[in-house]
Design a protein around this motif. Sequence first.
Motif, PDB file in Angstrom:
ATOM      1  N   GLY A 150      37.060   6.322 -27.547  1.00 30.16           N
ATOM      2  CA  GLY A 150      37.148   7.585 -28.262  1.00 30.16           C
ATOM      3  C   GLY A 150      35.888   8.005 -28.980  1.00 30.16           C
ATOM      4  N   CYS A 151      34.813   7.262 -28.835  1.00 27.92           N
ATOM      5  CA  CYS A 151      33.550   7.586 -29.506  1.00 27.92           C
ATOM      6  C   CYS A 151      32.432   7.727 -28.476  1.00 27.92           C
ATOM      7  N   GLU A 152      31.620   8.732 -28.652  1.00 21.82           N
ATOM      8  CA  GLU A 152      30.463   8.958 -27.805  1.00 21.82           C
ATOM      9  C   GLU A 152      29.203   8.894 -28.662  1.00 21.82           C
ATOM     10  N   THR A 153      28.134   8.388 -28.071  1.00 25.66           N
ATOM     11  CA  THR A 153      26.885   8.174 -28.799  1.00 25.66           C
ATOM     12  C   THR A 153      25.783   9.040 -28.234  1.00 25.66           C
ATOM     13  N   SER A 154      25.033   9.649 -29.104  1.00 26.99           N
ATOM     14  CA  SER A 154      23.839  10.401 -28.715  1.00 26.99           C
ATOM     15  C   SER A 154      22.757  10.147 -29.770  1.00 26.99           C
ATOM     16  N   LYS A 155      21.541  10.501 -29.414  1.00 25.36           N
ATOM     17  CA  LYS A 155      20.411  10.219 -30.286  1.00 25.36           C
ATOM     18  C   LYS A 155      19.566  11.468 -30.449  1.00 25.36           C
ATOM     19  N   GLU A 156      19.114  11.692 -31.668  1.00 25.75           N
ATOM     20  CA  GLU A 156      18.290  12.863 -31.964  1.00 25.75           C
ATOM     21  C   GLU A 156      17.248  12.457 -33.002  1.00 25.75           C
ATOM     22  N   GLY A 157      16.049  12.150 -32.519  1.00 29.60           N
ATOM     23  CA  GLY A 157      14.993  11.708 -33.421  1.00 29.60           C
ATOM     24  C   GLY A 157      15.357  10.388 -34.070  1.00 29.60           C
ATOM     25  N   LYS A 158      15.395  10.380 -35.386  1.00 30.72           N
ATOM     26  CA  LYS A 158      15.748   9.183 -36.139  1.00 30.72           C
ATOM     27  C   LYS A 158      17.197   9.227 -36.607  1.00 30.72           C
ATOM     28  N   GLU A 159      18.048   9.884 -35.828  1.00 35.06           N
ATOM     29  CA  GLU A 159      19.475   9.956 -36.125  1.00 35.06           C
ATOM     30  C   GLU A 159      20.274   9.504 -34.916  1.00 35.06           C
ATOM     31  N   ILE A 160      21.298   8.719 -35.175  1.00 36.69           N
ATOM     32  CA  ILE A 160      22.281   8.356 -34.160  1.00 36.69           C
ATOM     33  C   ILE A 160      23.534   9.153 -34.459  1.00 36.69           C
ATOM     34  N   ILE A 161      23.970   9.953 -33.503  1.00 30.35           N
ATOM     35  CA  ILE A 161      25.078  10.891 -33.690  1.00 30.35           C
ATOM     36  C   ILE A 161      26.307  10.354 -32.971  1.00 30.35           C
ATOM     37  N   CYS A 162      27.413  10.275 -33.711  1.00 26.65           N
ATOM     38  CA  CYS A 162      28.674   9.809 -33.159  1.00 26.65           C
ATOM     39  C   CYS A 162      29.677  10.952 -33.144  1.00 26.65           C
ATOM     40  N   HIS A 163      30.327  11.145 -32.011  1.00 29.10           N
ATOM     41  CA  HIS A 163      31.429  12.100 -31.891  1.00 29.10           C
ATOM     42  C   HIS A 163      32.682  11.303 -31.537  1.00 29.10           C
ATOM     43  N   CYS A 164      33.638  11.281 -32.453  1.00 27.96           N
ATOM     44  CA  CYS A 164      34.837  10.467 -32.282  1.00 27.96           C
ATOM     45  C   CYS A 164      36.077  11.332 -32.392  1.00 27.96           C
ATOM     46  N   SER A 165      37.125  10.922 -31.676  1.00 27.34           N
ATOM     47  CA  SER A 165      38.357  11.712 -31.606  1.00 27.34           C
ATOM     48  C   SER A 165      39.406  11.231 -32.601  1.00 27.34           C
ATOM     49  N   HIS A 166      39.019  10.511 -33.636  1.00 24.75           N
ATOM     50  CA  HIS A 166      39.966  10.005 -34.625  1.00 24.75           C
ATOM     51  C   HIS A 166      39.210   9.683 -35.905  1.00 24.75           C
ATOM     52  N   LEU A 167      39.946   9.342 -36.938  1.00 23.40           N
ATOM     53  CA  LEU A 167      39.373   8.936 -38.215  1.00 23.40           C
ATOM     54  C   LEU A 167      39.623   7.446 -38.403  1.00 23.40           C
ATOM     55  N   SER A 168      38.612   6.742 -38.871  1.00 20.12           N
ATOM     56  CA  SER A 168      38.732   5.295 -39.004  1.00 20.12           C
ATOM     57  C   SER A 168      37.525   4.747 -39.769  1.00 20.12           C
ATOM     58  N   PHE A 169      37.252   3.456 -39.557  1.00 25.24           N
ATOM     59  CA  PHE A 169      36.064   2.793 -40.077  1.00 25.24           C
ATOM     60  C   PHE A 169      35.003   2.820 -38.972  1.00 25.24           C
ATOM     61  N   PHE A 170      33.887   3.481 -39.211  1.00 28.14           N
ATOM     62  CA  PHE A 170      32.876   3.684 -38.176  1.00 28.14           C
ATOM     63  C   PHE A 170      31.590   2.941 -38.528  1.00 28.14           C
ATOM     64  N   ALA A 171      30.887   2.549 -37.469  1.00 23.75           N
ATOM     65  CA  ALA A 171      29.596   1.879 -37.642  1.00 23.75           C
ATOM     66  C   ALA A 171      28.766   2.091 -36.391  1.00 23.75           C
ATOM     67  N   VAL A 172      27.500   1.759 -36.489  1.00 26.39           N
ATOM     68  CA  VAL A 172      26.578   1.784 -35.347  1.00 26.39           C
ATOM     69  C   VAL A 172      26.086   0.367 -35.126  1.00 26.39           C
ATOM     70  N   LEU A 173      26.353  -0.162 -33.940  1.00 29.29           N
ATOM     71  CA  LEU A 173      25.854  -1.488 -33.574  1.00 29.29           C
ATOM     72  C   LEU A 173      24.482  -1.323 -32.926  1.00 29.29           C
ATOM     73  N   VAL A 174      23.478  -1.905 -33.540  1.00 22.57           N
ATOM     74  CA  VAL A 174      22.111  -1.769 -33.039  1.00 22.57           C
ATOM     75  C   VAL A 174      21.788  -2.945 -32.128  1.00 22.57           C
ATOM     76  N   ASN A 175      20.990  -2.638 -31.088  1.00 22.93           N
ATOM     77  CA  ASN A 175      20.577  -3.624 -30.089  1.00 22.93           C
ATOM     78  C   ASN A 175      21.757  -4.457 -29.606  1.00 22.93           C
ATOM     79  N   PRO A 176      22.827  -3.797 -29.153  1.00 23.37           N
ATOM     80  CA  PRO A 176      24.005  -4.563 -28.736  1.00 23.37           C
ATOM     81  C   PRO A 176      23.774  -5.255 -27.406  1.00 23.37           C
ATOM     82  N   ASN A 177      24.560  -6.303 -27.164  1.00 22.43           N
ATOM     83  CA  ASN A 177      24.504  -6.973 -25.876  1.00 22.43           C
ATOM     84  C   ASN A 177      25.089  -6.074 -24.796  1.00 22.43           C
TER      85      ASN A 177
END
Length: 557
Positions: free
Chosen positions: A228-255
């Motif tokens: 339910g979450c999509e990731t995009s990048k714009e300069g020095k921002e990571i943009i998340c578009h999610c279809s629900h409300l919850s606890f959100f985070a960005v995992l950097v350099n994921p496996n």
Amino acid sequence: MKVDVKLLAHFSSQASALQSNAAHAVVAAGTETIRGTMWITLILLTLCFFTSQAKTISCDLVIEDCRNTDLAIWTRCYEDQIVNCRLPRGPPRPDFKHGRVNSSQKAELDIMNKYTVRVPSSALQKSRANTAEQEVLLVATLINSTLFKQTPRPSKGRAVFPQQLDRPQGEVLEENVLFVKAGLRPVKNLSEPIELRFRHNTTAINGICVFWEEPVAPNETGSWSRDGCETSKEGKEIICHCSHLSFFAVLVNPNIEVDEDNEEKLSYITYVGSALSALFAFISFFIYVGQHRQRPEKAISLHMQLTVALFCLHFGFLVCSFWVLNLKENDWVCSGLGLFLHWSLLATFTWVALEGFHLYLLLVRVFNIYVRRYLLKLSILGWGLPTLVAMICGILGVYGKYSLQVRNSNNRNSTSEICWLKRTDLVSYMTMGFLCLVVLYNSCMLLVVVFKMWGIRSGKGGYECSSDWKDMKKEKGVRLWKDCATVLGLSYVLGLPWGFAVLTYASLPGIYVFTILNSLQGLFVFLWSVALSCKSRSEKNISVRDPSTQKMTTTSF
């Protein structure tokens, strides 16, 4: 009968006094009753106030209270209590937003000038307890990521290619989890997603948007999920578009995740490549034996030792991978195979390092490189060191069945097993450190070869041996291709493709590159042996006119 008028007057005054006193007593009693009632009412109101205050805890204490209640599903408790908590006194916290917003308009919150939350009106209206409400409560706050612990969810099965877990892995960006809650009803399956912006200080971040998924079984913990979450990048921002409300985070350099289809393809590449490498390493050994009889050079003897180690490595890998099909608990054969595989890996990289050392003597020291019983000393080091290490590890009992978690088609973990080191401990870290040092050292040696070749070609007119311009250009192109082939062949002899292991943490194509290049190392070493054999035959038929070529012949592998 005469009545005394004075006596009657006296009794009358006494009666009036008694009535007056009775009236005062009644008034006093009424007043005391009213006062008592007021005190009782005041006490009851005070008790009700303190009772309500006790039930409505401070917003700063909600996390602690929920974690004391149930550590596994404290997030569910937090979602329920954060909307009813009491705002702390004093200035508002910069990382905590708690207020009512108009549900008919899009809401936007900014937290510490680093996080932006944009909630569409459709999400706000969906969170209302009833349609008559015009305003809804909107909460957004930051929570430390150390409170979110996830563990693997094991499921029995076997996969042939060990890879990362199906759950997203990585470090949480700046260790901050962004919690967003609106209204009293759960908000999910939004047609217009919410937007979350995470700002950071560098553009070299590979991140994905995730949310915290609560555990399914009581004995499990939650995990990060991308559903339910999509990731995009714009300069020095990571943009998340999610279809629900919850606890959100960005995992950097994921496996990088490997699904079932790619896992199967990589497994076939690994097994077929290892089989071909074992076969061609076996053939290369006899080619080098023939070359050594015709031209007994030390470099050819080193190649012979390396091909034996490569054959043991790939053959041992195949046996260790398929032996687990009939594996029994505490199988001593599996422990022995794990010892053999570890020994062959150490032997391969030891001889690869000795190849680099020999190249150093030929191209850097050049003079005074005679060493008494040179090959004997190299053989003792090349075979003795891995044997010593493997025997010590065998005595310590570190070999046996090793299990890894891989992804299957049900989006769960399956188990892949191999006869190897039983667990990840100091021995495995020391092994990886040794491999990294060998690759780093041999990379430097390859750079020395490239600079030496370039100096020979440019310093001695290697590209100007013909007076005709077309012939000169053609000869230059041929020599350039030969030099490239020499560098490529040496890179496999020096084991440099193992350095592509860093690509496995960057992308799925990087995993393919690493798997193909290293599983086929024996094949490329065979091609290198064929090239040396052809070169040796050509040198017998024609004389070498170019002094630079002659130089490389005496110092090449």
